[in-house]
Enzyme design. Sequence first.
Site, PDB file in Angstrom:
ATOM      1  N   HIS A 160      -6.662   8.645  -4.030  1.00 51.75           N
ATOM      2  CA  HIS A 160      -7.058   7.632  -5.007  1.00 51.75           C
ATOM      3  C   HIS A 160      -8.579   7.552  -5.043  1.00 51.75           C
ATOM      4  CE1 HIS A 160      -3.046   5.972  -5.719  1.00 51.75           C
ATOM      5  NE2 HIS A 160      -2.821   6.132  -4.426  1.00 51.75           N
ATOM      6  N   CYS A 205       0.833  -1.191   0.000  1.00 48.29           N
ATOM      7  CA  CYS A 205       0.000   0.000   0.000  1.00 48.29           C
ATOM      8  C   CYS A 205       0.872   1.248   0.000  1.00 48.29           C
ATOM      9  CB  CYS A 205      -0.915   0.001   1.224  1.00 48.29           C
ATOM     10  SG  CYS A 205      -2.064   1.378   1.260  1.00 48.29           S
ATOM     11  N   CYS A 206       0.303   2.349  -0.499  1.00 49.22           N
ATOM     12  CA  CYS A 206       1.046   3.590  -0.653  1.00 49.22           C
ATOM     13  C   CYS A 206       1.746   3.974   0.638  1.00 49.22           C
ATOM     14  CB  CYS A 206       0.093   4.713  -1.046  1.00 49.22           C
ATOM     15  SG  CYS A 206      -1.126   4.228  -2.271  1.00 49.22           S
ATOM     16  N   GLY A 207       3.063   4.065   0.612  1.00 45.41           N
ATOM     17  CA  GLY A 207       3.795   4.553   1.753  1.00 45.41           C
ATOM     18  C   GLY A 207       3.805   3.621   2.940  1.00 45.41           C
ATOM     19  N   GLY A 208       3.330   2.382   2.776  1.00 39.52           N
ATOM     20  CA  GLY A 208       3.273   1.465   3.900  1.00 39.52           C
ATOM     21  C   GLY A 208       2.387   1.996   5.008  1.00 39.52           C
TER      22      GLY A 208
END
Length: 263
Positions: A159, A106-109
């Site tokens: 998103h 996922c984006c950026g953890g």
Amino acid sequence: MEPSITTTRSIVRYSLEGAKEVEDTIASEYALTIKINGSELMTMVCTPDYIEDLAVGYLVSEGIIKRYSDIKNMRVDHKQGFIHINSDRLNPLYAKLQQKRYLTSCCGGSRQGFVFAQDALNTQKIKKQSVQLKPEDCFFYMNQLQNSADIFKQTGGVHNTALCNEDGMMLSRMDIGRHNALDKIYGYCLRHELSLEGTFLLFSGRISSEILLKAARIGCEIVLSKSAPTERAIELAEELGITTVGFIRNQSFNVYTWPERIG
């Protein structure tokens, strides 16, 4: 009081004409901790709207509970950033799951999730083909998603995803995290008992294996994205009977799996 999903900030904007100070709209980042029966499960970074839907969608899609009715009660503490959930029908493996967290793609953890090697085996294959789209439908729906993405237009920092059926777009959600946006969709459907038969998914971001599995659990036959799928997502889509369509842009797109549903 619910936190705002956007904020404003004075910035310096440069262009060929020079620099000027302007007010810019920024996407908010909110840390939400899910507590089950008094114990902390996990913390996710999200956009602070549809928080109840987000929590329900996450818990069901990750298999921590089986259905929305497994929740006895739910309370959001916006100030402290907690959502308190009580349930006596948790997955028996819940205690072990707490010890086996790992960072997903996922984006950026921004969230830690419970993803299992046997997930594909435990997810039902979609055998029916009740959804048929023409190539022009793929462009139409993706344009509709982008045109409705008001917060993205303001901030460029979220998103977007939408659930559709043959009658059109059923509902759309946005979040700074791709997974979160999809969990908000799923949670809303579960809480309001919406039929998921004959549905397909619109997505603005990359189709990762986690996203593909969530789409499969919802029961979506097709996933349409303006971005690319990963290799593992394609493999899972092939196994689970899901049509994946990517790079829907500039009047072209790629169909990676189960092309029978397109055209």
